[in-house]
Design a protein around this motif. Structure first.
Motif, PDB file in Angstrom:
ATOM      1  N   MET A   1       0.783  -1.231  -0.028  1.00  0.00           N
ATOM      2  CA  MET A   1      -0.055  -0.087   0.070  1.00  0.00           C
ATOM      3  C   MET A   1       0.950   1.421  -0.121  1.00  0.00           C
ATOM      4  O   MET A   1       0.470   2.268  -0.508  1.00  0.00           O
ATOM      5  CB  MET A   1      -0.894  -0.120   1.253  1.00  0.00           C
ATOM      6  CG  MET A   1      -2.021   0.830   1.181  1.00  0.00           C
ATOM      7  SD  MET A   1      -3.204   0.523  -0.300  1.00  0.00           S
ATOM      8  CE  MET A   1      -4.647   1.229   0.294  1.00  0.00           C
ATOM      9  N   HIS A   2       1.985   1.370   0.615  1.00  0.00           N
ATOM     10  CA  HIS A   2       3.110   2.266   0.667  1.00  0.00           C
ATOM     11  C   HIS A   2       3.417   2.916  -0.574  1.00  0.00           C
ATOM     12  O   HIS A   2       3.472   3.929  -0.873  1.00  0.00           O
ATOM     13  CB  HIS A   2       4.071   2.168   1.704  1.00  0.00           C
ATOM     14  CG  HIS A   2       4.982   1.014   1.551  1.00  0.00           C
ATOM     15  ND1 HIS A   2       4.799  -0.203   1.707  1.00  0.00           N
ATOM     16  CD2 HIS A   2       6.134   0.936   0.394  1.00  0.00           C
ATOM     17  CE1 HIS A   2       5.592  -1.111   1.416  1.00  0.00           C
ATOM     18  NE2 HIS A   2       6.354  -0.365   0.445  1.00  0.00           N
ATOM     19  N   TRP A   3       3.413   1.878  -1.578  1.00  0.00           N
ATOM     20  CA  TRP A   3       3.778   2.456  -3.067  1.00  0.00           C
ATOM     21  C   TRP A   3       2.815   3.097  -3.788  1.00  0.00           C
ATOM     22  O   TRP A   3       2.726   4.241  -4.192  1.00  0.00           O
ATOM     23  CB  TRP A   3       4.366   1.464  -3.963  1.00  0.00           C
ATOM     24  CG  TRP A   3       5.662   0.590  -3.295  1.00  0.00           C
ATOM     25  CD1 TRP A   3       5.837  -0.564  -2.752  1.00  0.00           C
ATOM     26  CD2 TRP A   3       6.850   1.233  -3.419  1.00  0.00           C
ATOM     27  NE1 TRP A   3       7.224  -0.646  -2.356  1.00  0.00           N
ATOM     28  CE2 TRP A   3       7.933   0.316  -2.818  1.00  0.00           C
ATOM     29  CE3 TRP A   3       7.226   2.579  -3.806  1.00  0.00           C
ATOM     30  CZ2 TRP A   3       9.202   0.838  -2.655  1.00  0.00           C
ATOM     31  CZ3 TRP A   3       8.773   2.738  -3.859  1.00  0.00           C
ATOM     32  CH2 TRP A   3       9.695   2.085  -3.189  1.00  0.00           C
ATOM     33  N   LEU A   4       1.576   2.596  -3.565  1.00  0.00           N
ATOM     34  CA  LEU A   4       0.235   3.387  -3.942  1.00  0.00           C
ATOM     35  C   LEU A   4       0.261   4.649  -3.497  1.00  0.00           C
ATOM     36  O   LEU A   4       0.127   5.826  -4.038  1.00  0.00           O
ATOM     37  CB  LEU A   4      -0.817   2.659  -3.735  1.00  0.00           C
ATOM     38  CG  LEU A   4      -2.153   3.283  -3.957  1.00  0.00           C
ATOM     39  CD1 LEU A   4      -2.140   3.549  -5.503  1.00  0.00           C
ATOM     40  CD2 LEU A   4      -3.463   2.374  -3.618  1.00  0.00           C
ATOM     41  N   TYR A   5       0.520   4.840  -2.177  1.00  0.00           N
ATOM     42  CA  TYR A   5       0.320   6.176  -1.285  1.00  0.00           C
ATOM     43  C   TYR A   5       1.481   6.926  -1.992  1.00  0.00           C
ATOM     44  O   TYR A   5       1.401   8.356  -2.226  1.00  0.00           O
ATOM     45  CB  TYR A   5       0.616   6.179   0.145  1.00  0.00           C
ATOM     46  CG  TYR A   5      -0.403   5.451   0.816  1.00  0.00           C
ATOM     47  CD1 TYR A   5      -1.866   5.556   0.371  1.00  0.00           C
ATOM     48  CD2 TYR A   5      -0.324   4.965   2.188  1.00  0.00           C
ATOM     49  CE1 TYR A   5      -2.967   4.877   1.024  1.00  0.00           C
ATOM     50  CE2 TYR A   5      -1.303   4.423   2.993  1.00  0.00           C
ATOM     51  CZ  TYR A   5      -2.642   4.349   2.388  1.00  0.00           C
ATOM     52  OH  TYR A   5      -3.521   4.002   3.023  1.00  0.00           O
ATOM     53  N   LEU A   6       2.772   6.466  -2.157  1.00  0.00           N
ATOM     54  CA  LEU A   6       3.924   7.326  -2.781  1.00  0.00           C
ATOM     55  C   LEU A   6       3.669   7.912  -4.084  1.00  0.00           C
ATOM     56  O   LEU A   6       3.627   8.970  -4.547  1.00  0.00           O
ATOM     57  CB  LEU A   6       5.162   6.415  -2.800  1.00  0.00           C
ATOM     58  CG  LEU A   6       6.393   7.254  -3.304  1.00  0.00           C
ATOM     59  CD1 LEU A   6       6.630   8.475  -2.505  1.00  0.00           C
ATOM     60  CD2 LEU A   6       7.558   6.391  -3.273  1.00  0.00           C
ATOM     61  N   ILE A   7       3.077   7.146  -4.923  1.00  0.00           N
ATOM     62  CA  ILE A   7       2.459   7.358  -6.178  1.00  0.00           C
ATOM     63  C   ILE A   7       1.378   8.519  -6.427  1.00  0.00           C
ATOM     64  O   ILE A   7       1.441   9.555  -6.969  1.00  0.00           O
ATOM     65  CB  ILE A   7       2.125   6.205  -7.239  1.00  0.00           C
ATOM     66  CG1 ILE A   7       3.047   5.385  -7.684  1.00  0.00           C
ATOM     67  CG2 ILE A   7       1.297   6.514  -8.225  1.00  0.00           C
ATOM     68  CD1 ILE A   7       2.784   3.754  -8.184  1.00  0.00           C
ATOM     69  N   LEU A   8       0.442   8.421  -5.527  1.00  0.00           N
ATOM     70  CA  LEU A   8      -0.650   9.386  -5.297  1.00  0.00           C
ATOM     71  C   LEU A   8       0.087  10.598  -4.896  1.00  0.00           C
ATOM     72  O   LEU A   8      -0.093  11.866  -5.103  1.00  0.00           O
ATOM     73  CB  LEU A   8      -1.482   8.985  -4.290  1.00  0.00           C
ATOM     74  CG  LEU A   8      -2.438   7.919  -4.794  1.00  0.00           C
ATOM     75  CD1 LEU A   8      -3.560   7.168  -3.742  1.00  0.00           C
ATOM     76  CD2 LEU A   8      -3.352   8.416  -5.891  1.00  0.00           C
TER      77      LEU A   8
END
Length: 109
Positions: A1-8
């Motif tokens: 989930m942290h990669w999705l948060y970083l992309i966002l």
């Protein structure tokens, strides 16, 4: 989930910076409000990422991709010129991010 948060977070920061350009020094209401909302969202999401990923790696990815995206938006949307050294420099930034992701144990994957 942290990669999705970083992309966002990167996306919100990029949108916020683009809106900042159109806010004309915070003299236009809607672009100014969009800027503030996007920067708040980007920093909130970045704080969530920092619970899992190291700060140095996270910031390198966030700022590096932000530089490339904003320069590309400036070129497409605002007619700003990108000369060969600028393009090569951005290619080196992207290469550095790829090297970190593929070869480094510091990225938390």
């Amino acid at each position: 989930m942290h990669w999705l948060y970083l992309i966002l977070a990167i996306a919100f920061e990029t949108i916020g910076t683009t809106a900042l350009k159109t806010s004309e020094g915070f003299t236009r209401l809607w672009p100014s409000l969009l800027t503030l909302a996007c920067f708040f969202s980007a920093l909130f999401l970045l704080s969530m990422v920092l619970k899992t990923l190291p700060v140095g790696v996270t910031y390198a990815i966030w700022s590096g991709l932000g530089i490339v995206l904003i320069a590309t938006i400036g070129w497409i949307a605002f007619g700003q010129k990108l000369d060969l050294p600028a393009i090569l420099g951005m290619a080196l930034i992207v290469t550095g991010i790829v090297v970190m992701q593929v070869f480094s144990n510091s990225t938390g994957h």
